[in-house]
Design a protein around this motif. Sequence first.
Motif, PDB file in Angstrom:
ATOM      1  N   UNK A 227      -6.655  -2.511  24.591  1.00 46.53           N
ATOM      2  CA  UNK A 227      -6.308  -3.456  24.408  1.00 46.53           C
ATOM      3  C   UNK A 227      -6.421  -4.752  23.094  1.00 46.53           C
ATOM      4  N   UNK A 228      -7.455  -5.367  23.226  1.00 51.07           N
ATOM      5  CA  UNK A 228      -8.111  -6.325  21.845  1.00 51.07           C
ATOM      6  C   UNK A 228      -6.928  -5.694  20.397  1.00 51.07           C
ATOM      7  N   UNK A 229      -7.472  -4.579  20.378  1.00 53.13           N
ATOM      8  CA  UNK A 229      -7.545  -3.605  19.458  1.00 53.13           C
ATOM      9  C   UNK A 229      -5.180  -3.564  18.540  1.00 53.13           C
ATOM     10  N   UNK A 230      -5.084  -2.936  19.874  1.00 55.49           N
ATOM     11  CA  UNK A 230      -2.886  -3.124  19.657  1.00 55.49           C
ATOM     12  C   UNK A 230      -2.775  -4.304  19.283  1.00 55.49           C
ATOM     13  N   UNK A 231      -2.932  -5.673  19.389  1.00 55.47           N
ATOM     14  CA  UNK A 231      -2.917  -7.090  19.169  1.00 55.47           C
ATOM     15  C   UNK A 231      -3.966  -7.888  18.226  1.00 55.47           C
ATOM     16  N   UNK A 232      -5.074  -7.290  17.141  1.00 57.18           N
ATOM     17  CA  UNK A 232      -5.413  -7.867  16.625  1.00 57.18           C
ATOM     18  C   UNK A 232      -5.101  -6.755  15.617  1.00 57.18           C
ATOM     19  N   UNK A 233      -4.425  -5.382  15.417  1.00 54.71           N
ATOM     20  CA  UNK A 233      -4.247  -4.509  14.328  1.00 54.71           C
ATOM     21  C   UNK A 233      -4.039  -5.259  12.915  1.00 54.71           C
ATOM     22  N   UNK A 234      -3.234  -6.030  13.234  1.00 55.53           N
ATOM     23  CA  UNK A 234      -2.507  -6.521  11.731  1.00 55.53           C
ATOM     24  C   UNK A 234      -3.651  -7.434  11.173  1.00 55.53           C
ATOM     25  N   UNK A 235      -4.324  -8.424  11.638  1.00 55.82           N
ATOM     26  CA  UNK A 235      -5.291  -9.206  11.151  1.00 55.82           C
ATOM     27  C   UNK A 235      -6.140  -8.428  10.430  1.00 55.82           C
ATOM     28  N   UNK A 236      -6.754  -6.996  11.172  1.00 54.57           N
ATOM     29  CA  UNK A 236      -7.834  -6.018  11.021  1.00 54.57           C
ATOM     30  C   UNK A 236      -7.360  -5.338   8.835  1.00 54.57           C
ATOM     31  N   UNK A 237      -6.272  -4.939   9.693  1.00 51.38           N
ATOM     32  CA  UNK A 237      -5.498  -4.674   7.838  1.00 51.38           C
ATOM     33  C   UNK A 237      -5.643  -5.785   7.238  1.00 51.38           C
ATOM     34  N   UNK A 238      -5.168  -7.096   7.351  1.00 49.47           N
ATOM     35  CA  UNK A 238      -5.301  -7.952   6.093  1.00 49.47           C
ATOM     36  C   UNK A 238      -6.666  -8.002   6.049  1.00 49.47           C
ATOM     37  N   UNK A 239      -7.910  -7.502   6.830  1.00 47.34           N
ATOM     38  CA  UNK A 239      -9.336  -8.531   6.185  1.00 47.34           C
ATOM     39  C   UNK A 239      -9.823  -7.988   5.757  1.00 47.34           C
ATOM     40  N   UNK A 240      -8.927  -6.039   5.580  1.00 47.82           N
ATOM     41  CA  UNK A 240      -9.633  -5.144   4.512  1.00 47.82           C
ATOM     42  C   UNK A 240      -9.045  -4.937   3.173  1.00 47.82           C
ATOM     43  N   UNK A 241      -8.242  -6.213   3.167  1.00 45.11           N
ATOM     44  CA  UNK A 241      -7.643  -6.225   1.522  1.00 45.11           C
ATOM     45  C   UNK A 241      -6.416  -4.407   1.800  1.00 45.11           C
ATOM     46  N   UNK A 242      -5.683  -4.051   2.682  1.00 48.74           N
ATOM     47  CA  UNK A 242      -4.831  -2.529   3.011  1.00 48.74           C
ATOM     48  C   UNK A 242      -4.191  -3.282   1.599  1.00 48.74           C
ATOM     49  N   UNK A 243      -4.122  -1.858   1.153  1.00 45.05           N
ATOM     50  CA  UNK A 243      -2.036  -2.775  -0.493  1.00 45.05           C
ATOM     51  C   UNK A 243      -1.334  -3.036   0.200  1.00 45.05           C
ATOM     52  N   UNK A 244      -0.546  -3.362   0.136  1.00 43.12           N
ATOM     53  CA  UNK A 244       0.693  -3.910   0.390  1.00 43.12           C
ATOM     54  C   UNK A 244       1.624  -2.779   0.367  1.00 43.12           C
ATOM     55  N   UNK A 245       2.133  -1.988   0.055  1.00 43.24           N
ATOM     56  CA  UNK A 245       2.418  -0.339  -0.110  1.00 43.24           C
ATOM     57  C   UNK A 245       2.321   0.233   1.418  1.00 43.24           C
ATOM     58  N   UNK A 246       0.559   0.588   1.689  1.00 40.65           N
ATOM     59  CA  UNK A 246       0.731   0.713   2.862  1.00 40.65           C
ATOM     60  C   UNK A 246       0.599   0.469   4.180  1.00 40.65           C
ATOM     61  N   UNK A 247       0.781  -0.920   4.006  1.00 46.93           N
ATOM     62  CA  UNK A 247       0.290  -1.861   5.091  1.00 46.93           C
ATOM     63  C   UNK A 247       0.752  -1.819   6.583  1.00 46.93           C
ATOM     64  N   UNK A 248       2.630  -1.692   5.869  1.00 43.99           N
ATOM     65  CA  UNK A 248       3.172  -1.307   7.613  1.00 43.99           C
ATOM     66  C   UNK A 248       3.239  -0.163   8.309  1.00 43.99           C
ATOM     67  N   UNK A 249       3.048   0.724   7.310  1.00 46.69           N
ATOM     68  CA  UNK A 249       2.472   2.415   7.861  1.00 46.69           C
ATOM     69  C   UNK A 249       0.988   2.437   8.515  1.00 46.69           C
ATOM     70  N   UNK A 250      -0.193   1.126   7.222  1.00 49.32           N
ATOM     71  CA  UNK A 250      -1.478   1.297   8.446  1.00 49.32           C
ATOM     72  C   UNK A 250      -1.385   0.345   9.873  1.00 49.32           C
ATOM     73  N   UNK A 251      -0.734  -0.362   9.836  1.00 49.24           N
ATOM     74  CA  UNK A 251      -0.253  -1.441  11.492  1.00 49.24           C
ATOM     75  C   UNK A 251       0.570  -0.088  12.310  1.00 49.24           C
ATOM     76  N   UNK A 252       1.082   0.711  11.950  1.00 53.83           N
ATOM     77  CA  UNK A 252       2.206   1.883  12.907  1.00 53.83           C
ATOM     78  C   UNK A 252       0.917   2.494  13.239  1.00 53.83           C
ATOM     79  N   UNK A 253       0.464   3.324  12.497  1.00 52.98           N
ATOM     80  CA  UNK A 253      -0.709   4.204  12.994  1.00 52.98           C
ATOM     81  C   UNK A 253      -1.625   3.828  13.593  1.00 52.98           C
ATOM     82  N   UNK A 254      -2.021   2.234  12.954  1.00 50.50           N
ATOM     83  CA  UNK A 254      -3.498   1.712  13.810  1.00 50.50           C
ATOM     84  C   UNK A 254      -3.065   1.756  15.644  1.00 50.50           C
ATOM     85  N   UNK A 255      -2.349   1.627  15.848  1.00 52.96           N
ATOM     86  CA  UNK A 255      -1.822   0.133  16.694  1.00 52.96           C
ATOM     87  C   UNK A 255      -1.644   1.400  18.003  1.00 52.96           C
TER      88      UNK A 255
END
Length: 478
Positions: free
Chosen positions: A116-144
Motif C-alpha cells: 500500500x505504501x509503495x503504490x503511493x510513494x513510488x514516484x518519490x522513491x524513483x525521484x530520490x534515485x535520480x532515475x533518468x528522465x527518459x526512464x521515469x514514466x516507465x519505471x513508475x508504471x512498472x514499480x507500482x
Amino acid sequence: MAGGRGAAAPRDLTLGPITRTLLLFSLPTLGANILQSLNGSINTIWIGHFLGEAAIAASSNANIVMFLMFSLGFGFGMATTILIGQSMGARDIVGARRALGTGIGIFAAISVLIAIIGWFSAGAILHALATPPDALPLALAYLRVIFLALPPMFLTLLVTMGLRGIGDAITPLRFMILNVVLDAGLNPLFILGYGPIPRMGVAGAATATLIANYVVLIGIVAYIYAKDIGIRLRGPELRFLIPDPTLLKVIAVKGFPMGVQMLVMTLSGLVLVGLINRQGVDVAAAYGVAQLLWTYVQMPAMAIGAAVSVMAAQNIGAGAWSRVDAITRSGLMVNLLLTGGVVALLLLFDRPALALFLGSGSPAIPIARHIQFIASWSFILFGITLVLFATVRANGAVIAPLLILTLGILIVRVSFAWTLLPYGQDMLWWSFPVGSAVTVALALLYYRFGNWRTQGMIARTVQAEAAADQPAVSDAGR
C-alpha cells in the motif's frame, strides 16, 4: 523427525558425508536461484528488444527498489528458517511449525502494508534515485504494479525458506520452474497485447510477474497440504498463525539485523546507482545488464550459503558441533570452485551474453564489458564472506556480520566510489573489489576469533516456548 501421519519425511542434515550432503541439498537451491535469475533475464530480454534502453534502465531502477523491500523480508525469513532448522535438529516438529506460523503471520501483515505504501510513494522513491528522465514514466508504471505483487512474493519466499529449513530443497525448485514458465510466457502477451489483453508496455512485464506469483503461492500451499509435508499447520496448530510474542521477539531481534545486512548492500547499490545514473542512459543500461549477469555469478555462493546455514542450524540443534566447522570448510571449497568457474565463463563469453539483453549493436555493450572485467572477480571474495556468515548466523550471531558488511560494502565501497569518481568513471567499478576485499578479511577474522559459537537461539527460545505451551498442542499433528 516425523511429522503428521503420512507426512513427507524431512531430510536429516545431521547425518551422512558432509560434502555429498551439502551438494545434494544445495544443487536444487542453486537450480531454483538460477531459474529465478533466468526469469528476470528473460523479462529484461523482452523489455530490451521490444521497448529499448530507456525501458531497461526503468526496470533496473525499479528492481533495486524491490530488492530494498525484500531485504527486511529476507531477514525475518532467515531468522524463521534458522529456528526451523534448529528445531528439526532437536527433533521438535511442533517447534518448527510454531516458528513458521509466527513468520507467516508477520509476513502477511508487513507485505500488505509495504504494498500500500509503495503504490503511493513510488514516484518519490524513483525521484530520490535520480532515475533518468527518459526512464521515469516507465519505471513508475512498472514499480507500482510490482508493489502489488509483494504479498505473494513475500509469503512464497517464507514458505520456500521454511521448506529448506526442514531439509526439503526439491519442492521450492519445482515451484520456481512453474514461476518461470508463467512469468516468462505471459510477458510478451502483456507487453505487446494479444486478443483481449491490452498493450501495456513495461507495465505488462510487471503484470505477468504479479499473476505468476499469486498462482505459485496458491499452488505451493495446496501442494504442502496435499503431500502432508512436515511444516503444514492443521487443527489447533492453525493458531500458530497468530504471531506468538516470544517467537516474534526472537524473529525480530535476530531477523532485523539480517534484514539490515541486506539493506546495507541495497543502500550501497542505491548510492552507486545514483552516481551511475548521472553518467547517462547508456551507462545506466550497461550497469543494469551487468547486474543481471552478476546475479548468475552470485548464484553458487548463495546456494551453498543457504545449504551451509540450514545444515549448521540442524547440527547446532542436535548438538553436533564437531560437524559445524567441517560443513563450513566444505562450503568454502565448493563455493570457490563453482563461483570461480562461473566468473571465468562470464568473462570468456560476455559479448554474446550482453547482446542477448541489449542487441548486438547497442552502444552500451562495450561499457558493460568494461564493467565486467573490472568488477566480476570481486564476487569470488564476496562468496567466501557469504559462506562464513551463513555458519555464524546459524547460531544466532547477527550483529558482527552486520557491522562488517556496513564497513566493507557501504562505508568503504561507497566512499571509494564517491571520493575518487572525479579521477574517472572506472572508480565506480573498482569500488566492488575494494569493498569485497575488506569484507572478506574481516569475516575470516571474526569466524576464527569471534564469540559466535557462544550464541544460541533454540535453547533460549523454541524449547522454552514449546515446554510452556505443550499441553495445548501435545496432540497436534498426530
